[in-house]
Every structure is written in C-alpha cells, then in structure tokens.
Design a protein around this motif. Sequence first.
Motif, PDB file in Angstrom:
ATOM      1  N   LEU A  23       0.815  -1.230  -0.118  1.00  0.00           N
ATOM      2  CA  LEU A  23      -0.092  -0.055  -0.080  1.00  0.00           C
ATOM      3  C   LEU A  23       0.871   1.186  -0.044  1.00  0.00           C
ATOM      4  O   LEU A  23       2.043   1.347   0.665  1.00  0.00           O
ATOM      5  CB  LEU A  23      -0.912   0.004   1.069  1.00  0.00           C
ATOM      6  CG  LEU A  23      -1.930  -0.839   1.408  1.00  0.00           C
ATOM      7  CD1 LEU A  23      -2.632  -0.737   2.885  1.00  0.00           C
ATOM      8  CD2 LEU A  23      -3.071  -0.958   0.269  1.00  0.00           C
ATOM      9  N   ASP A  24       0.552   2.256  -0.672  1.00  0.00           N
ATOM     10  CA  ASP A  24       1.468   3.652  -0.668  1.00  0.00           C
ATOM     11  C   ASP A  24       0.806   4.437   0.381  1.00  0.00           C
ATOM     12  O   ASP A  24      -0.220   4.066   1.022  1.00  0.00           O
ATOM     13  CB  ASP A  24       1.285   4.193  -2.001  1.00  0.00           C
ATOM     14  CG  ASP A  24       0.049   4.569  -2.619  1.00  0.00           C
ATOM     15  OD1 ASP A  24      -0.819   4.982  -1.866  1.00  0.00           O
ATOM     16  OD2 ASP A  24      -0.322   4.539  -3.858  1.00  0.00           O
ATOM     17  N   PRO A  25       1.639   5.416   0.820  1.00  0.00           N
ATOM     18  CA  PRO A  25       1.291   5.956   2.030  1.00  0.00           C
ATOM     19  C   PRO A  25      -0.053   6.691   1.972  1.00  0.00           C
ATOM     20  O   PRO A  25      -0.735   6.804   2.957  1.00  0.00           O
ATOM     21  CB  PRO A  25       2.446   6.962   2.139  1.00  0.00           C
ATOM     22  CG  PRO A  25       3.540   6.408   1.560  1.00  0.00           C
ATOM     23  CD  PRO A  25       2.963   5.657   0.241  1.00  0.00           C
ATOM     24  N   GLN A  26      -0.583   7.074   0.685  1.00  0.00           N
ATOM     25  CA  GLN A  26      -1.884   7.676   0.678  1.00  0.00           C
ATOM     26  C   GLN A  26      -3.071   6.800   0.802  1.00  0.00           C
ATOM     27  O   GLN A  26      -4.000   7.157   1.309  1.00  0.00           O
ATOM     28  CB  GLN A  26      -2.083   8.438  -0.809  1.00  0.00           C
ATOM     29  CG  GLN A  26      -1.200   9.701  -1.134  1.00  0.00           C
ATOM     30  CD  GLN A  26       0.189   9.555  -1.687  1.00  0.00           C
ATOM     31  OE1 GLN A  26       0.802   8.375  -1.300  1.00  0.00           O
ATOM     32  NE2 GLN A  26       0.387  10.223  -2.783  1.00  0.00           N
ATOM     33  N   MET A  27      -2.831   5.625   0.280  1.00  0.00           N
ATOM     34  CA  MET A  27      -3.987   4.667   0.360  1.00  0.00           C
ATOM     35  C   MET A  27      -4.053   4.045   1.684  1.00  0.00           C
ATOM     36  O   MET A  27      -5.048   3.998   2.280  1.00  0.00           O
ATOM     37  CB  MET A  27      -3.538   3.392  -0.655  1.00  0.00           C
ATOM     38  CG  MET A  27      -4.636   2.507  -0.641  1.00  0.00           C
ATOM     39  SD  MET A  27      -6.209   3.210  -1.046  1.00  0.00           S
ATOM     40  CE  MET A  27      -6.080   2.838  -3.153  1.00  0.00           C
ATOM     41  N   ARG A  28      -2.804   4.115   2.505  1.00  0.00           N
ATOM     42  CA  ARG A  28      -2.860   3.593   3.818  1.00  0.00           C
ATOM     43  C   ARG A  28      -3.532   4.678   4.662  1.00  0.00           C
ATOM     44  O   ARG A  28      -4.212   4.307   5.461  1.00  0.00           O
ATOM     45  CB  ARG A  28      -1.089   3.627   4.233  1.00  0.00           C
ATOM     46  CG  ARG A  28      -1.106   2.543   5.411  1.00  0.00           C
ATOM     47  CD  ARG A  28       0.328   2.703   5.995  1.00  0.00           C
ATOM     48  NE  ARG A  28       1.155   1.932   5.199  1.00  0.00           N
ATOM     49  CZ  ARG A  28       2.035   1.324   5.727  1.00  0.00           C
ATOM     50  NH1 ARG A  28       2.224   1.109   7.095  1.00  0.00           N
ATOM     51  NH2 ARG A  28       2.954   0.542   4.890  1.00  0.00           N
ATOM     52  N   GLU A  29      -3.170   5.943   4.400  1.00  0.00           N
ATOM     53  CA  GLU A  29      -3.954   7.141   5.049  1.00  0.00           C
ATOM     54  C   GLU A  29      -5.297   6.964   4.979  1.00  0.00           C
ATOM     55  O   GLU A  29      -6.303   7.180   5.818  1.00  0.00           O
ATOM     56  CB  GLU A  29      -3.388   8.409   4.483  1.00  0.00           C
ATOM     57  CG  GLU A  29      -3.720   9.843   5.010  1.00  0.00           C
ATOM     58  CD  GLU A  29      -2.854   9.843   6.490  1.00  0.00           C
ATOM     59  OE1 GLU A  29      -1.743   9.057   6.692  1.00  0.00           O
ATOM     60  OE2 GLU A  29      -3.571  10.762   7.346  1.00  0.00           O
ATOM     61  N   TRP A  30      -5.847   6.833   3.629  1.00  0.00           N
ATOM     62  CA  TRP A  30      -7.092   6.749   3.225  1.00  0.00           C
ATOM     63  C   TRP A  30      -7.752   5.638   4.180  1.00  0.00           C
ATOM     64  O   TRP A  30      -8.994   5.653   4.731  1.00  0.00           O
ATOM     65  CB  TRP A  30      -7.498   6.344   1.718  1.00  0.00           C
ATOM     66  CG  TRP A  30      -8.826   6.694   1.374  1.00  0.00           C
ATOM     67  CD1 TRP A  30      -9.411   7.867   0.783  1.00  0.00           C
ATOM     68  CD2 TRP A  30     -10.009   5.834   1.456  1.00  0.00           C
ATOM     69  NE1 TRP A  30     -10.638   7.648   0.436  1.00  0.00           N
ATOM     70  CE2 TRP A  30     -10.924   6.725   0.712  1.00  0.00           C
ATOM     71  CE3 TRP A  30     -10.149   4.514   1.919  1.00  0.00           C
ATOM     72  CZ2 TRP A  30     -12.420   5.816   0.767  1.00  0.00           C
ATOM     73  CZ3 TRP A  30     -11.343   3.944   1.966  1.00  0.00           C
ATOM     74  CH2 TRP A  30     -12.370   4.497   1.232  1.00  0.00           C
ATOM     75  N   ILE A  31      -7.264   4.387   4.182  1.00  0.00           N
ATOM     76  CA  ILE A  31      -7.973   3.203   5.018  1.00  0.00           C
ATOM     77  C   ILE A  31      -7.861   3.493   6.428  1.00  0.00           C
ATOM     78  O   ILE A  31      -8.955   3.123   7.080  1.00  0.00           O
ATOM     79  CB  ILE A  31      -7.082   1.881   4.638  1.00  0.00           C
ATOM     80  CG1 ILE A  31      -7.044   1.543   3.094  1.00  0.00           C
ATOM     81  CG2 ILE A  31      -7.333   1.003   5.508  1.00  0.00           C
ATOM     82  CD1 ILE A  31      -6.172   0.660   2.727  1.00  0.00           C
ATOM     83  N   MET A  32      -7.101   4.224   6.816  1.00  0.00           N
ATOM     84  CA  MET A  32      -7.061   4.696   8.387  1.00  0.00           C
ATOM     85  C   MET A  32      -8.199   5.463   8.514  1.00  0.00           C
ATOM     86  O   MET A  32      -8.958   5.318   9.471  1.00  0.00           O
ATOM     87  CB  MET A  32      -5.809   5.310   8.758  1.00  0.00           C
ATOM     88  CG  MET A  32      -4.605   4.395   8.911  1.00  0.00           C
ATOM     89  SD  MET A  32      -4.810   2.968  10.137  1.00  0.00           S
ATOM     90  CE  MET A  32      -4.414   4.101  11.622  1.00  0.00           C
ATOM     91  N   ASN A  33      -8.472   6.562   7.669  1.00  0.00           N
ATOM     92  CA  ASN A  33      -9.294   7.420   8.155  1.00  0.00           C
ATOM     93  C   ASN A  33     -10.868   7.286   7.422  1.00  0.00           C
ATOM     94  O   ASN A  33     -11.731   7.661   8.189  1.00  0.00           O
ATOM     95  CB  ASN A  33      -9.260   8.891   7.140  1.00  0.00           C
ATOM     96  CG  ASN A  33      -7.779   9.399   7.607  1.00  0.00           C
ATOM     97  OD1 ASN A  33      -7.331   9.484   8.877  1.00  0.00           O
ATOM     98  ND2 ASN A  33      -7.191  10.239   6.699  1.00  0.00           N
ATOM     99  N   HIS A  34     -10.984   6.319   6.753  1.00  0.00           N
ATOM    100  CA  HIS A  34     -12.402   5.944   6.260  1.00  0.00           C
ATOM    101  C   HIS A  34     -12.711   4.436   6.577  1.00  0.00           C
ATOM    102  O   HIS A  34     -13.925   4.204   6.508  1.00  0.00           O
ATOM    103  CB  HIS A  34     -12.255   5.848   4.522  1.00  0.00           C
ATOM    104  CG  HIS A  34     -12.416   7.391   4.050  1.00  0.00           C
ATOM    105  ND1 HIS A  34     -10.815   8.111   3.825  1.00  0.00           N
ATOM    106  CD2 HIS A  34     -13.119   8.429   3.788  1.00  0.00           C
ATOM    107  CE1 HIS A  34     -11.262   9.309   3.390  1.00  0.00           C
ATOM    108  NE2 HIS A  34     -12.566   9.468   3.441  1.00  0.00           N
ATOM    109  N   ILE A  35     -11.986   3.853   7.229  1.00  0.00           N
ATOM    110  CA  ILE A  35     -12.337   2.327   7.369  1.00  0.00           C
ATOM    111  C   ILE A  35     -11.870   2.128   8.978  1.00  0.00           C
ATOM    112  O   ILE A  35     -12.768   1.878   9.797  1.00  0.00           O
ATOM    113  CB  ILE A  35     -11.719   1.317   6.504  1.00  0.00           C
ATOM    114  CG1 ILE A  35     -12.507   1.476   4.949  1.00  0.00           C
ATOM    115  CG2 ILE A  35     -11.863  -0.076   7.210  1.00  0.00           C
ATOM    116  CD1 ILE A  35     -11.584   0.511   4.290  1.00  0.00           C
TER     117      ILE A  35
END
Length: 425
Positions: free
Chosen positions: A237-249
Amino acid sequence: MKVLIIGSGGREHALAWAIRKSPRVGEVVCAPGNGGIAQVARLVNANQKDVNDLLRPVVAENPDLTVVGPEVPLALGLVDEMQRRSLAVFGPTRAAAMLETSKAFAKRFMQRHKIPTANYAVSATQEEALEALELFHLPVVIKADGLAAGKGVLICNTKKEAQDAITGLFSGKLLGTVETSVVIEEFLEGEEISFLVLSDGKHVAPLVPAQDHKRIGEGDTGPNTGGMGVYTTDAILDPQMREWIMNHIVQPTIDGMAAEDTPFAGVLYCGLMMTARGPMVLEYNARFGDPETQAILVRLESDLLEGLAACVEGRLGSTEFRWRQGASACVVAASQGYPGSYITGQQITGLDEAAKITGVEVFHAGTTLLDGSYLTNGGRVLAVTAAADSLENALGLAYEGIGKIHFDGMYYRRDIGYRALKSRA
Ligand code: AMP
Ligand code: GLY
C-alpha cells in the motif's frame, strides 16, 4: 512480567517468540500451546472452547498479562470474565468481538457508520433470503452469520448454487449447525489485503499490511483454507492509500464501536478488497490473523509486549512502533488432504537445518513433541517465515527453509508472493 498466551497455532508461536524478546518479560506460559511453542514458553493444559477451563491457568498462574489468540474464547466471553475479575487481558470483549462473530452485525455496523463494504441483505428465514437473492447479480456471495472456521462463505456462480447455499445453511446440512441468519452479498473483485491494527479502544496503531493466500492450490485454486502463505512489503500500500484506509475504515470502526458503548480494544483485522471503487471491507476479525501474524512480527523491531500492554492500559496514543524496512514471507506446510481430512502423527525432519538459516524462523502451527521428535498434529503444520531487504530475498529464504523440512504427505504452495513479483516484472 509473566505473560499467558491462549492458543495453539502458528500465530501463538509467533506471539510467544516476539513477546519473549521483550526486556520486560520474565516468563511466557501458553495454554495449551504446541510442540514448537514449548521451545519458547512453558505449556499448561486447557480446553480453548471452555471459558471455565481457560480460567484455571489464569487463576493458577496469575499472569501480569493474558493475550488471547483465537476467536472462540473471545466469542465465549473470556475477556469479559477476566475484566470482571480485574485481570489484565489483551483482546476485545464479547460484544466488541461481534465484528467477527456476527457477519450480520458487522454489515449493519458498517452501514450505520458509512464504512465501505459490499452491498448486502440479511435474512432471518429461508423464504426471505430466496426472495432477497432476486435482487443480486451473479456471481453472488452467501455467508453464514456466525463463526464457521472459514467454511461459512460460499461464492455462487449460478442462481441454483446460491439457492442451494441458502437452503443448506438454514437446514443445517451445510455446516452441521442451523443458521438463524444469512448474509447475501455483492461479489467484489480486486486484490485482498489484510490490514491489522492495534487499538486501545480509542487510538490505533497500524501493523504492516499483508497479503494472504487463502486457497489450497497454486494460482489461487481449490477450496479456502485458514491461509497457506502470506507476504508483507512496504509496497503493498502506498502512504496515501494507507492514510485513506485509516481515515475511512479503521478510525470510523474504532470510533463507531466506542460511540455504541462497545469499545474495541485488541487487534482489529480488516480484510479488505481493493476494488475499482476503492478499498472495501470483506470481513472483520477480532484477533491476529494466522499466518499474517508470523510474517508481520518478524518485521517488528519494537517491543510487542509493550505495545500489547499499551492497548490494555489505554495509552496506545503515545506508543511508537518501528518496523524493519523491506519485506517478509511465510510459507505454510500442510498435511496431505487439508483442508479436508488428513492424518496426523507423521515424523517431521529437517527443522534444525531450516532454523540454522540466518533470517529464517520456523513457527509451529500443528505439532507435538514426543520423545524428542516432532510429529504432525494438525492440518497446517508449520509456517516457515523470513524477513529480508526485498520480497525476492524473503521468499528465497522461506523456500530455502521449507526445502530442508520433510514429513510424509507434506504439501505447500510454491507460488506465495507470485502476484507481487509478477506485477513488478
Ligand atoms: P470472509 O470470511 O468474509 O473473509 O470470506 C472469506 C473469503 O471469501 C474472503 O477472503 C474472500 O476471498 C471471499 N469473499 C468474501 N466476501 C466476498 C465478496 N463480497 N466478494 C468476493 N469475495 C468475497
Ligand atoms: N489468515 C486469515 C485469518 O486469520 O483469518
């Protein structure tokens, strides 16, 4: 600290191995453990499916912390009973573990909190389910509501298959227990990722993401298993996707559980499908994954015991986790016939040679130690694991290690990590 680990698989061997490295640890005890875990912990007997039986070693050993590995003791309320007695325990309460133990609860929870997941219907009767089925495209996924040890999910390509799955679940023919609730779900396509986080009920700390290989056969064919191998890399996972998963899931899940007065403390395993519409939750587990844990923990540089204690004590917000850069891989050696019926009691050779390879850890999933030799004692027998600077090297080490090991009927997939390697070629 004296630490008691509940469980008997490769996951618990990896947990015991990692906890033993902590400067804070005095003794590690495992109930009931297995042949390999006996190398790093003292074993005590207990029936993992019986809370009263599990409370015996808890009372007798009086550990400073108990770590619950598998889902069944969570579902039975072991953590609730221990908290009632003011005993320190890592793992969610029975109500919080419902994220795993009831798929209907999990789906409705995700809907309430706008957490992305497949479209679904929950039906309490066969008639209702057959009617709801008409609203879905094929293929369609039919799921038993409750715990089913990986056997409760049916991917159906025809309407007839889906109808049979529904009637089979409600009649009890399929799983041996009569389902009182069935989930029908839209089929999702994409790569699956196991995204695990620690939580103290409020704060979260992500572990390195992993990719499991659930099917028994190479090229992802054949029946589902508990997991035949796994890898982790910094590139999953790239850092942006990781961030998205943390924030939205992840954070909405932890916040939602807290808002509903069932705070989730422990390890939350989000099984994600990376779809064209973005990451979606396939399932939650309320525990460490197996074999994800083995591949994750060989990359953890910080003190696992300190991290688990921080979850229990509500101070995860100020705890840092350091990870070894690069990758890790874990290849599972299974008994012939798994995930169907298999025989046990086969002598295992080559364990010492495998363990001698620098960077290789041989975690035992299903073994016993008898008169100085290790015998097979489960479907998944060993999880040969390695960390290295690249996925190629981690896989190379894990396969070199498993190549030294032998038992009659030993089977393992030779294509763990192949998709990641192929996409980079
Ligand atoms: P679960 O126990 O819900 O994770 O399901 C077991 C496996 O079934 C998952 O790891 C997926 O490979 C597959 N699966 C579950 N739900 C879906 C879905 N909605 N679409 C496609 N595959 C699914
Ligand atoms: N490896 C999948 C699981 O632990 O559920």
